[in-house]
Scaffold this active site. Structure first.
Site, PDB file in Angstrom:
ATOM      1  N   TYR A 143      -1.443  -0.495   2.011  1.00  0.00           N
ATOM      2  CA  TYR A 143      -2.116   0.439   2.914  1.00  0.00           C
ATOM      3  C   TYR A 143      -3.354  -0.253   3.471  1.00  0.00           C
ATOM      4  O   TYR A 143      -4.019  -1.000   2.758  1.00  0.00           O
ATOM      5  CB  TYR A 143      -2.552   1.700   2.164  1.00  0.00           C
ATOM      6  CG  TYR A 143      -1.418   2.523   1.604  1.00  0.00           C
ATOM      7  CD1 TYR A 143      -0.992   3.669   2.250  1.00  0.00           C
ATOM      8  CD2 TYR A 143      -0.792   2.163   0.412  1.00  0.00           C
ATOM      9  CE1 TYR A 143       0.042   4.433   1.733  1.00  0.00           C
ATOM     10  CE2 TYR A 143       0.247   2.917  -0.108  1.00  0.00           C
ATOM     11  CZ  TYR A 143       0.652   4.053   0.561  1.00  0.00           C
ATOM     12  OH  TYR A 143       1.671   4.807   0.048  1.00  0.00           O
ATOM     13  N   LYS A 150       8.135   1.061   8.504  1.00  0.00           N
ATOM     14  CA  LYS A 150       7.173   0.130   7.918  1.00  0.00           C
ATOM     15  C   LYS A 150       7.699  -1.291   8.075  1.00  0.00           C
ATOM     16  O   LYS A 150       8.897  -1.520   8.091  1.00  0.00           O
ATOM     17  CB  LYS A 150       6.973   0.434   6.434  1.00  0.00           C
ATOM     18  CG  LYS A 150       6.342   1.792   6.170  1.00  0.00           C
ATOM     19  CD  LYS A 150       6.235   2.055   4.711  1.00  0.00           C
ATOM     20  CE  LYS A 150       5.748   3.423   4.336  1.00  0.00           C
ATOM     21  NZ  LYS A 150       5.391   4.367   5.327  1.00  0.00           N
ATOM     22  N   HIS A 163      -1.282   5.779   6.351  1.00  0.00           N
ATOM     23  CA  HIS A 163       0.111   5.611   5.926  1.00  0.00           C
ATOM     24  C   HIS A 163       0.291   4.168   5.480  1.00  0.00           C
ATOM     25  O   HIS A 163      -0.355   3.265   5.993  1.00  0.00           O
ATOM     26  CB  HIS A 163       1.072   5.901   7.084  1.00  0.00           C
ATOM     27  CG  HIS A 163       1.135   7.339   7.455  1.00  0.00           C
ATOM     28  ND1 HIS A 163       1.791   8.273   6.686  1.00  0.00           N
ATOM     29  CD2 HIS A 163       0.613   8.015   8.497  1.00  0.00           C
ATOM     30  CE1 HIS A 163       1.676   9.458   7.253  1.00  0.00           C
ATOM     31  NE2 HIS A 163       0.963   9.336   8.350  1.00  0.00           N
TER      32      HIS A 163
END
Length: 170
Positions: A104, A143, A112
């Site tokens: 993070y 991601k 997020h």
């Protein structure tokens, strides 16, 4: 924070075996230049409002505990964890995604996770099926996926990206 030792010897009523949660320790770890956050483990029964005010009690994994205690890194996972933490990322377990870590850019309560990290150790080969799996997991949770390797204590990160298919190619 003091590590718990000998918990297997506890009868449950032994005063020395009780685990305590100190909010100041938790807050200082959260606000440190290299923040270390644990995995939520639920609310302590003695203080039901605690989750609302400070968040749940946390469990610190072996990499996090070693980093907090200032121990010399042992193994590739520890080296990668320390490297990412010293870069200023908050690093938590990625087991929820089948990865080693989630990084993070700040406090996970506000940011997020932006990258999933898989630590590749030794001379173990990578199966094409694993590459496809990791790429699909990263795409499905929006991601980046980074593959981390260690050599002589030096960390190398490589982004795993999805190949784009263009018309006319086979």
């Amino acid at each position: 924070i003091e590590p718990c030792v000998g918990m297997d010897d506890c009868s449950g009523d032994d005063e020395a075996c009780r685990v305590t949660f100190n909010p100041q320790d938790f807050l200082s770890l959260r606000q440190a230049p290299c923040p270390v956050l644990g995995t939520p483990t639920g609310t302590l029964p003695s203080n039901a409002q605690q989750s609302k005010e400070l968040g749940a009690p946390f469990l610190y994994g072996p990499e996090q505990a070693s980093f907090l205690l200032g121990e010399h890194p042992q193994g590739d996972h520890q080296v990668v964890f320390n490297y990412l933490t010293r870069l200023g990322y908050v690093v938590l377990s990625g087991s929820k995604y089948g990865m080693d870590y989630v990084a993070y850019e700040g406090d996970p309560a506000r940011y997020h996770g932006f990258v999933l990290v898989k630590v590749l150790g030794g001379d173990r080969g990578i199966r094409p099926m694993d590459l496809a799996l990791w790429t699909r997991v990263g795409a499905s949770v929006q991601k980046k996926v980074m593959l981390a390797t260690c050599s002589g204590g030096e960390v190398q990160l490589r982004e795993l990206t999805r190949a784009e298919h263009t018309e006319g190619e086979e």
